[in-house]
Design a protein around this motif. Structure first.
Motif, PDB file in Angstrom:
ATOM      1  N   SER A   1       0.879  -1.166   0.000  1.00 52.22           N
ATOM      2  CA  SER A   1       0.000   0.000   0.000  1.00 52.22           C
ATOM      3  C   SER A   1       0.914   1.213   0.000  1.00 52.22           C
ATOM      4  CB  SER A   1      -0.880   0.040   1.246  1.00 52.22           C
ATOM      5  OG  SER A   1      -1.837  -0.974   1.198  1.00 52.22           O
ATOM      6  N   VAL A   2       0.614   2.164  -0.859  1.00 53.80           N
ATOM      7  CA  VAL A   2       1.463   3.338  -1.007  1.00 53.80           C
ATOM      8  C   VAL A   2       0.612   4.582  -0.812  1.00 53.80           C
ATOM      9  CG1 VAL A   2       3.001   4.607  -2.562  1.00 53.80           C
ATOM     10  CG2 VAL A   2       2.899   2.098  -2.682  1.00 53.80           C
ATOM     11  N   ASP A   3       1.056   5.452   0.084  1.00 53.23           N
ATOM     12  CA  ASP A   3       0.436   6.765   0.241  1.00 53.23           C
ATOM     13  C   ASP A   3       1.387   7.786  -0.349  1.00 53.23           C
ATOM     14  OD1 ASP A   3      -1.916   6.002   1.674  1.00 53.23           O
ATOM     15  OD2 ASP A   3      -0.670   5.721   3.457  1.00 53.23           O
ATOM     16  N   PHE A   4       0.843   8.715  -1.121  1.00 50.34           N
ATOM     17  CA  PHE A   4       1.649   9.725  -1.794  1.00 50.34           C
ATOM     18  C   PHE A   4       0.950  11.063  -1.686  1.00 50.34           C
ATOM     19  CE2 PHE A   4       2.200  12.067  -5.874  1.00 50.34           C
ATOM     20  CZ  PHE A   4       3.524  12.438  -5.708  1.00 50.34           C
ATOM     21  N   PHE A   5       1.713  12.117  -1.436  1.00 50.00           N
ATOM     22  CA  PHE A   5       1.156  13.459  -1.514  1.00 50.00           C
ATOM     23  C   PHE A   5       2.183  14.357  -2.194  1.00 50.00           C
ATOM     24  CE2 PHE A   5       3.802  14.288   2.150  1.00 50.00           C
ATOM     25  CZ  PHE A   5       4.168  15.612   1.984  1.00 50.00           C
ATOM     26  N   VAL A   6       1.694  15.384  -2.817  1.00 49.01           N
ATOM     27  CA  VAL A   6       2.555  16.411  -3.406  1.00 49.01           C
ATOM     28  C   VAL A   6       1.835  17.746  -3.283  1.00 49.01           C
ATOM     29  CG1 VAL A   6       1.669  16.055  -5.763  1.00 49.01           C
ATOM     30  CG2 VAL A   6       3.916  17.098  -5.426  1.00 49.01           C
ATOM     31  N   GLU A   7       2.594  18.770  -2.975  1.00 52.19           N
ATOM     32  CA  GLU A   7       2.058  20.132  -3.005  1.00 52.19           C
ATOM     33  C   GLU A   7       3.137  21.023  -3.584  1.00 52.19           C
ATOM     34  OE1 GLU A   7       0.933  21.386   0.895  1.00 52.19           O
ATOM     35  OE2 GLU A   7       2.900  21.012   1.749  1.00 52.19           O
ATOM     36  N   PHE A   8       2.693  21.966  -4.412  1.00 51.06           N
ATOM     37  CA  PHE A   8       3.650  22.847  -5.063  1.00 51.06           C
ATOM     38  C   PHE A   8       2.936  24.098  -5.545  1.00 51.06           C
ATOM     39  CE2 PHE A   8       1.796  20.322  -8.394  1.00 51.06           C
ATOM     40  CZ  PHE A   8       1.575  21.236  -9.411  1.00 51.06           C
ATOM     41  N   GLU A   9       3.734  25.093  -5.856  1.00 49.71           N
ATOM     42  CA  GLU A   9       3.238  26.301  -6.500  1.00 49.71           C
ATOM     43  C   GLU A   9       4.343  26.825  -7.398  1.00 49.71           C
ATOM     44  OE1 GLU A   9       2.207  30.789  -5.136  1.00 49.71           O
ATOM     45  OE2 GLU A   9       1.228  29.182  -4.012  1.00 49.71           O
ATOM     46  N   PHE A  10       4.007  27.082  -8.660  1.00 48.22           N
ATOM     47  CA  PHE A  10       4.972  27.648  -9.592  1.00 48.22           C
ATOM     48  C   PHE A  10       5.158  29.141  -9.330  1.00 48.22           C
ATOM     49  CE2 PHE A  10       3.869  23.896 -12.097  1.00 48.22           C
ATOM     50  CZ  PHE A  10       5.117  23.524 -12.565  1.00 48.22           C
ATOM     51  N   ARG A  11       6.330  29.638  -9.638  1.00 45.59           N
ATOM     52  CA  ARG A  11       6.580  31.088  -9.558  1.00 45.59           C
ATOM     53  C   ARG A  11       5.762  31.838 -10.600  1.00 45.59           C
ATOM     54  NH1 ARG A  11      12.367  29.777  -8.321  1.00 45.59           N
ATOM     55  NH2 ARG A  11      12.540  30.373  -6.192  1.00 45.59           N
ATOM     56  N   ASN A  12       5.619  31.233 -11.771  1.00 49.81           N
ATOM     57  CA  ASN A  12       4.911  31.837 -12.889  1.00 49.81           C
ATOM     58  C   ASN A  12       3.406  31.571 -12.741  1.00 49.81           C
ATOM     59  OD1 ASN A  12       3.598  31.930 -15.512  1.00 49.81           O
ATOM     60  ND2 ASN A  12       5.637  32.117 -16.402  1.00 49.81           N
ATOM     61  N   ALA A  13       2.629  32.628 -12.556  1.00 53.40           N
ATOM     62  CA  ALA A  13       1.184  32.481 -12.329  1.00 53.40           C
ATOM     63  C   ALA A  13       0.475  31.859 -13.531  1.00 53.40           C
ATOM     64  CB  ALA A  13       0.566  33.838 -12.004  1.00 53.40           C
ATOM     65  N   ILE A  14       0.909  32.169 -14.734  1.00 46.29           N
ATOM     66  CA  ILE A  14       0.289  31.595 -15.936  1.00 46.29           C
ATOM     67  C   ILE A  14       0.530  30.088 -15.968  1.00 46.29           C
ATOM     68  CG2 ILE A  14       0.381  31.545 -18.465  1.00 46.29           C
ATOM     69  CD1 ILE A  14       1.113  34.577 -18.278  1.00 46.29           C
ATOM     70  N   LEU A  15       1.755  29.681 -15.696  1.00 45.10           N
ATOM     71  CA  LEU A  15       2.076  28.259 -15.658  1.00 45.10           C
ATOM     72  C   LEU A  15       1.306  27.557 -14.548  1.00 45.10           C
ATOM     73  CD1 LEU A  15       3.761  26.061 -16.940  1.00 45.10           C
ATOM     74  CD2 LEU A  15       5.640  26.701 -15.433  1.00 45.10           C
ATOM     75  N   GLN A  16       1.163  28.195 -13.414  1.00 50.31           N
ATOM     76  CA  GLN A  16       0.407  27.622 -12.297  1.00 50.31           C
ATOM     77  C   GLN A  16      -1.046  27.372 -12.710  1.00 50.31           C
ATOM     78  OE1 GLN A  16       1.523  26.552  -9.344  1.00 50.31           O
ATOM     79  NE2 GLN A  16      -0.491  25.969  -8.610  1.00 50.31           N
ATOM     80  N   ARG A  17      -1.665  28.334 -13.396  1.00 50.03           N
ATOM     81  CA  ARG A  17      -3.055  28.150 -13.856  1.00 50.03           C
ATOM     82  C   ARG A  17      -3.148  27.029 -14.886  1.00 50.03           C
ATOM     83  NH1 ARG A  17      -3.155  33.734 -13.181  1.00 50.03           N
ATOM     84  NH2 ARG A  17      -2.706  34.149 -15.361  1.00 50.03           N
ATOM     85  N   LEU A  18      -2.188  26.986 -15.802  1.00 50.26           N
ATOM     86  CA  LEU A  18      -2.182  25.945 -16.832  1.00 50.26           C
ATOM     87  C   LEU A  18      -2.061  24.564 -16.197  1.00 50.26           C
ATOM     88  CD1 LEU A  18      -1.955  25.056 -19.838  1.00 50.26           C
ATOM     89  CD2 LEU A  18       0.509  25.318 -19.569  1.00 50.26           C
ATOM     90  N   ILE A  19      -1.139  24.391 -15.284  1.00 44.57           N
ATOM     91  CA  ILE A  19      -0.942  23.101 -14.628  1.00 44.57           C
ATOM     92  C   ILE A  19      -2.155  22.749 -13.774  1.00 44.57           C
ATOM     93  CG2 ILE A  19       0.449  21.877 -12.902  1.00 44.57           C
ATOM     94  CD1 ILE A  19       1.759  22.138 -15.669  1.00 44.57           C
ATOM     95  N   GLY A  20      -2.750  23.741 -13.117  1.00 43.95           N
ATOM     96  CA  GLY A  20      -3.915  23.487 -12.276  1.00 43.95           C
ATOM     97  C   GLY A  20      -5.041  22.820 -13.037  1.00 43.95           C
ATOM     98  N   VAL A  21      -5.188  23.157 -14.308  1.00 45.86           N
ATOM     99  CA  VAL A  21      -6.253  22.591 -15.136  1.00 45.86           C
ATOM    100  C   VAL A  21      -6.038  21.102 -15.383  1.00 45.86           C
ATOM    101  CG1 VAL A  21      -7.269  22.676 -17.461  1.00 45.86           C
ATOM    102  CG2 VAL A  21      -6.768  24.787 -16.245  1.00 45.86           C
TER     103      VAL A  21
ATOM    104  N   VAL B   1       1.072   8.142 -11.376  1.00 47.85           N
ATOM    105  CA  VAL B   1       0.806   6.957 -10.543  1.00 47.85           C
ATOM    106  C   VAL B   1       0.713   5.711 -11.419  1.00 47.85           C
ATOM    107  CG1 VAL B   1      -0.920   5.857  -9.051  1.00 47.85           C
ATOM    108  CG2 VAL B   1      -0.229   8.236  -8.632  1.00 47.85           C
ATOM    109  N   ARG B   2       0.000   5.802 -12.543  1.00 48.04           N
ATOM    110  CA  ARG B   2      -0.097   4.648 -13.448  1.00 48.04           C
ATOM    111  C   ARG B   2       1.284   4.243 -13.978  1.00 48.04           C
ATOM    112  NH1 ARG B   2      -4.878   7.364 -15.353  1.00 48.04           N
ATOM    113  NH2 ARG B   2      -3.749   8.083 -17.189  1.00 48.04           N
ATOM    114  N   ALA B   3       2.158   5.218 -14.218  1.00 47.34           N
ATOM    115  CA  ALA B   3       3.506   4.919 -14.705  1.00 47.34           C
ATOM    116  C   ALA B   3       4.304   4.142 -13.649  1.00 47.34           C
ATOM    117  CB  ALA B   3       4.237   6.201 -15.095  1.00 47.34           C
ATOM    118  N   PHE B   4       4.178   4.548 -12.378  1.00 47.85           N
ATOM    119  CA  PHE B   4       4.843   3.793 -11.311  1.00 47.85           C
ATOM    120  C   PHE B   4       4.261   2.388 -11.199  1.00 47.85           C
ATOM    121  CE2 PHE B   4       6.473   7.862  -9.599  1.00 47.85           C
ATOM    122  CZ  PHE B   4       7.775   7.482  -9.308  1.00 47.85           C
ATOM    123  N   GLU B   5       2.948   2.259 -11.303  1.00 51.29           N
ATOM    124  CA  GLU B   5       2.316   0.939 -11.220  1.00 51.29           C
ATOM    125  C   GLU B   5       2.771   0.044 -12.369  1.00 51.29           C
ATOM    126  OE1 GLU B   5      -1.846   2.155  -8.958  1.00 51.29           O
ATOM    127  OE2 GLU B   5      -1.782   2.165 -11.149  1.00 51.29           O
TER     128      GLU B   5
END
Length: 135
Positions: free
Chosen positions: A91-111, A121-125
């Motif tokens: 059983s694997v628990d994983f978390f990640v939190e991040f924020e980009f410096r670039n607000a445009i990139l942050q919005r793009l990634i958020g989508v 996760v599928r790639a690790f599996e």
């Protein structure tokens, strides 16, 4: 699974968008942890960025903690914990939190972030199944 995630240098072989990995340093600590500083190059369409992180490997408790060192983020951290399952597997628990410096990139990634994390996760599996056999 712990060994698979701990092997950062091999990420470009199977993780989506991971173009390169370089180990900066590797040090064993007196408390049993191993600290690996590494650079990853992430490439997605026209976006290509290098970032550095400090990965602390805790083999005794099967935990991996990652801290951000440098690159395009304002901050980033992640963690993995691994537990044996009765009857085999992990059983694997994983978390990640991040924020980009670039607000445009942050919005793009958020989508696309949720789908991107599902792909990771599928790639690790898939890598685990290829190396160790199906669960």
């Amino acid at each position: 699974m712990y060994a698979l995630v701990a092997d950062v240098a091999r990420y470009p072989e199977f993780l989506p968008w991971t173009a390169a990995a370089r180990i900066r340093s590797r040090k064993q600590r007196d408390d049993g942890a191993e600290v690996v500083e590494a650079d990853l190059v992430i490439s997605f369409k026209v976006f290509r960025e290098r970032f550095g992180s400090r990965v602390t490997l805790w083999p005794g408790v099967r935990r991996i903690d990652t801290e951000y060192l440098d690159g395009p983020f304002r901050f980033m951290r992640s963690g993995w914990t691994f537990r044996d399952r009765e009857g085999g597997g992990s059983s694997v628990d994983f978390f990640v939190e991040f924020e980009f410096r670039n607000a445009i990139l942050q919005r793009l990634i958020g989508v696309v972030f949720d789908e991107a994390m599902r792909r990771v996760v599928r790639a690790f599996e898939a890598r685990a199944a290829a190396l160790y056999g199906p669960a």
